[in-house]
Design a protein around this motif. Structure first.
Motif, PDB file in Angstrom:
ATOM      1  N   ASN A 197      31.903  30.470  31.531  1.00 60.62           N
ATOM      2  CA  ASN A 197      30.512  30.808  32.076  1.00 60.62           C
ATOM      3  C   ASN A 197      29.566  29.706  31.303  1.00 60.62           C
ATOM      4  OD1 ASN A 197      30.093  31.934  29.408  1.00 60.62           O
ATOM      5  ND2 ASN A 197      31.159  33.866  30.031  1.00 60.62           N
ATOM      6  N   VAL A 254      39.152  27.568  35.601  1.00 60.23           N
ATOM      7  CA  VAL A 254      38.672  28.831  35.922  1.00 60.23           C
ATOM      8  C   VAL A 254      38.448  28.968  37.452  1.00 60.23           C
ATOM      9  CG1 VAL A 254      36.917  30.787  35.454  1.00 60.23           C
ATOM     10  CG2 VAL A 254      38.204  29.573  33.858  1.00 60.23           C
ATOM     11  N   ASP A 256      36.242  31.265  40.355  1.00 62.09           N
ATOM     12  CA  ASP A 256      35.573  32.264  40.603  1.00 62.09           C
ATOM     13  C   ASP A 256      35.676  32.754  41.930  1.00 62.09           C
ATOM     14  OD1 ASP A 256      33.299  34.005  40.642  1.00 62.09           O
ATOM     15  OD2 ASP A 256      31.912  32.566  39.992  1.00 62.09           O
ATOM     16  N   CYS A 257      36.001  33.948  41.948  1.00 58.06           N
ATOM     17  CA  CYS A 257      36.448  34.826  43.149  1.00 58.06           C
ATOM     18  C   CYS A 257      35.243  35.130  44.286  1.00 58.06           C
ATOM     19  CB  CYS A 257      37.445  36.007  43.065  1.00 58.06           C
ATOM     20  SG  CYS A 257      38.842  35.527  42.028  1.00 58.06           S
ATOM     21  N   LYS A 258      34.197  35.092  43.858  1.00 56.40           N
ATOM     22  CA  LYS A 258      33.012  35.686  44.433  1.00 56.40           C
ATOM     23  C   LYS A 258      32.792  34.988  45.641  1.00 56.40           C
ATOM     24  CE  LYS A 258      29.490  33.224  42.027  1.00 56.40           C
ATOM     25  NZ  LYS A 258      28.234  33.385  41.132  1.00 56.40           N
ATOM     26  N   HIS A 347      37.831  41.985  45.596  1.00 54.27           N
ATOM     27  CA  HIS A 347      37.169  40.857  44.912  1.00 54.27           C
ATOM     28  C   HIS A 347      35.660  41.513  44.538  1.00 54.27           C
ATOM     29  CE1 HIS A 347      40.301  37.925  45.480  1.00 54.27           C
ATOM     30  NE2 HIS A 347      40.454  38.118  46.604  1.00 54.27           N
ATOM     31  N   GLU A 350      32.234  39.712  39.400  1.00 56.03           N
ATOM     32  CA  GLU A 350      32.834  39.292  37.942  1.00 56.03           C
ATOM     33  C   GLU A 350      34.337  38.747  38.103  1.00 56.03           C
ATOM     34  OE1 GLU A 350      30.861  38.883  35.396  1.00 56.03           O
ATOM     35  OE2 GLU A 350      29.314  39.844  36.488  1.00 56.03           O
ATOM     36  N   LYS A 351      35.069  38.969  39.199  1.00 54.26           N
ATOM     37  CA  LYS A 351      36.363  38.729  39.204  1.00 54.26           C
ATOM     38  C   LYS A 351      36.706  37.090  39.046  1.00 54.26           C
ATOM     39  CE  LYS A 351      40.934  39.590  41.333  1.00 54.26           C
ATOM     40  NZ  LYS A 351      41.422  40.234  42.400  1.00 54.26           N
ATOM     41  N   LYS A 352      37.450  36.801  38.095  1.00 54.97           N
ATOM     42  CA  LYS A 352      37.852  35.233  37.908  1.00 54.97           C
ATOM     43  C   LYS A 352      39.234  35.108  37.558  1.00 54.97           C
ATOM     44  CE  LYS A 352      33.334  33.778  36.451  1.00 54.97           C
ATOM     45  NZ  LYS A 352      32.685  33.087  35.302  1.00 54.97           N
ATOM     46  N   GLN A 372      44.481  37.006  35.745  1.00 55.27           N
ATOM     47  CA  GLN A 372      43.059  37.668  36.195  1.00 55.27           C
ATOM     48  C   GLN A 372      42.193  37.704  34.844  1.00 55.27           C
ATOM     49  OE1 GLN A 372      42.742  40.612  39.068  1.00 55.27           O
ATOM     50  NE2 GLN A 372      41.180  41.727  38.024  1.00 55.27           N
ATOM     51  N   ASN A 417      36.155  27.295  45.353  1.00 52.61           N
ATOM     52  CA  ASN A 417      37.005  28.072  44.422  1.00 52.61           C
ATOM     53  C   ASN A 417      38.206  28.925  45.235  1.00 52.61           C
ATOM     54  OD1 ASN A 417      35.736  28.578  41.076  1.00 52.61           O
ATOM     55  ND2 ASN A 417      35.540  26.836  42.573  1.00 52.61           N
TER      56      ASN A 417
END
Length: 570
Positions: A197, A254, A256-258, A347, A350-352, A372, A417
């Motif tokens: 982050n 990393v 980011d799944c958002k 998802h 916050e999921k990464k 995860q 991503n």
């Protein structure tokens, strides 16, 4: 004849004539008269021209964002960054990596001359030199990454330790005044490191527990130490993973799944999933206990371990085989249980995913591991290191693993991503690895694989056009980059390459005088690309469309970023 003296031909005949012309000639002919202009923009005409000119498989539909075939032709013909507009020669040795800031205003370059250089559009160069870190004897800088706010720069380097052993270190610099904020040990050096982050970064450390068995620990580090750092936790262990057969964790990044639900470019995976040859492994047990959780595989007793090892000895196994078998048994007994419920949840913001290269058969990286990262793991706050009871006794399981059956030499994420692009050099089909220290020979062709991180499956449209020549024991990392519509990669054949992500075709070859180690699209303009090479230069490439705009504008009093030191530029 019309007023301009051009013959009136039936549209069908005019279409047939245009089909035998070059695309540029068709566009030029369209300026002749009103009838020719209308026919020269016919959708059927440009669909035929498009498939023929770019040699695209006719089963591939038009790009989902395209409004016309003529527009698609112009996109591929006019907006690919393939025109060299600047050569930057400030580095004194091989340039290994280049990366853009998120705003697109800055970019950083790393080199074997021990410098990391930060550039802006006025070409005011700020240099961060290894002399600032002389106690650690950096040999070269190899990787840099801007944090999400473009306020900090992560720089990964290699230094020579005792007895000429090579290890790595990560340095964090403040981009306001270029002061050094922190140093983090990083082993092996090709873990590279990455931002989790805006204020925390991930590094690695390696502990050998046998001749071919080791433990990789991935650490979460605060980018700077506060004044009261002695009372605050600035580092926390993220994951502890066992490595088999001399392999190690490398190349962390990393995802980011958002944005997975709204990708920039959605590929069609229905057909690809049916024919995909990539296997997805769930490293948990297939059985469940009374609570519905998958239990840990525990050896019944130490006697079972002894029986297994005795069996290997009777079969004539050497020390390496015995250690490998014991390491597998130990891993089964000392691996935590995967929390399947957390993995299967939808998802969230916050999921990464933590993504890295690894292996299980040999020391060369041939697998992609995915873990995860949960919300409570994204900060160093919490239990102080060592207070978690029994935390050092067990290994963390991998959540997903992809095996590419070859040597992985590069990885890159799409801007949303969702898709992971992987450079690899394949092993021979049907090869058997009997000695982990002697992996199979690798192909000269570099295959570019694509993995969907939402479905955890491989997209079976492998890209191939670039080559590499170094053998397994000398093979090095070649960085690639992905924009909204294109993917680019370096190669050992002295070229950079650009492909279209949707049509799966190579669009451009970018010439250098030596190996191209890294490429980077501008994060705000995919019509700009920078390549970094062993010829000690960085080259700036723009699209033909942008170059025409630059020509049309009067030259400013202050030379712009693209024209300085390049008198031969058009």
């Amino acid at each position: 004849m019309d007023e301009g003296g051009f013959p009136h031909l039936p549209d069908s005949i005019l279409l047939e004539v245009f089909l035998h012309l070059e695309p540029q000639d068709v566009l030029a002919a369209g300026t002749s008269c009103k009838q020719w202009c209308q026919v020269s923009r016919d959708e059927f005409l440009w669909k035929e021209i498009f498939y023929r000119y770019y040699n695209v498989n006719r089963s591939v539909p038009r790009h989902p964002a395209a409004t016309s075939w003529l527009g698609e032709f112009r996109r591929l013909f006019d907006t690919v960054p393939c025109v060299e507009v600047e050569v930057l020669k400030e580095h004194r040795d091989q340039v290994l990596h280049v990366s853009f800031s998120h705003s697109g205003y800055l970019f950083g370059s790393c080199s074997k001359d021990c410098f990391v250089k930060v550039w802006n559009n006025d070409l005011e160069i700020t240099v961060l030199h290894s002399a600032n870190m002389r106690p650690y004897n950096w040999s070269y800088t190899q990787f840099s990454q801007f944090n999400a706010e473009d306020t900090l720069l992560l720089v990964s380097g290699v230094y020579i330790g005792p007895r000429n052993s090579s290890s790595g270190e990560i340095a964090v610099f403040n981009l306001d005044d270029f002061t050094l904020l922190s140093r983090v040990r990083n082993k092996p050096y090709d873990v590279f490191g990455c931002w989790l982050n805006e204020t925390h970064l991930i590094s690695g450390n390696l502990y050998w527990i046998g001749n071919m068995t080791s433990c990789s620990v991935l650490w979460l580090n605060k980018a700077f130490q506060d004044i009261e750092s002695e009372n605050l936790n600035v580092v926390k262990r993220l994951f502890q993973l066992q490595n088999l057969n001399a392999s190690t964790i490398r190349t962390v990044m990393v995802a980011d799944c958002k944005r997975h639900e709204t990708p920039d470019l959605l590929l069609d995976y229905d057909e690809q999933q049916a024919t995909s040859s990539c296997r997805v492994f769930d490293l948990g047990s297939d059985s469940e206990d009374e609570d519905g959780r998958k239990p840990m595989r525990v050896l019944a007793s130490a006697c079972e371990e002894n029986k297994e090892l005795e069996r290997v000895k009777c079969e004539g196994g050497g020390d390496k085989q015995i250690e490998a078998r014991f390491a597998k048994l130990f891993l089964q007994a000392k691996t935590k249980v995967s929390d399947i419920e957390l993995l299967e949840k939808g998802h969230t913001e916050e999921k990464k995913f933590l993504i890295f290269t690894t292996g299980s058969l040999t020391y060369t990286p041939h697998q992609i591991g995915i873990k995860q990262i949960l919300a409570h793991q994204m900060s160093t706050t919490g239990p102080v290191l060592g207070e978690e009871r029994g935390s050092n006794e067990f290994f963390d399981p991998l959540d997903y693993t992809f095996d590419v059956h070859g040597h992985i030499i590069g990885m890159g994420l799409s801007p949303d991503n969702r898709y992971l692009y992987v450079n690899s050099r394949a092993w021979p089909k049907g090869c058997v690895i009997s000695d982990p220290m002697n992996p199979p020979p690798i192909a000269e062709e570099i295959d570019l694989h694509v993995f969907d991180l939402k479905t955890m499956r491989e997209v079976t449209r492998t890209l191939r056009a670039h080559r590499a020549y170094t053998p397994n024991d000398e093979c090095f990392f070649i960085f690639l980059d992905v924009s909204k519509d294109y993917v680019a990669s370096g190669a050992e054949d002295q070229h950079g390459y650009i492909w279209d992500r949707h049509y799966n075709i190579c669009l451009a070859k970018l010439q250098h005088q030596d190996v191209v180690n890294s490429v980077a699209f501008s994060s705000v303009d995919q019509e700009m690309l920078i390549t970094a090479s062993d010829d000690c230069t960085l080259k700036v490439w723009r699209s033909p469309r942008v170059v025409r705009i630059m020509h049309a504008k009067p030259k400013p009093k202050k030379l712009s970023f693209f024209w300085l030191n390049n008198k031969k530029s058009p």
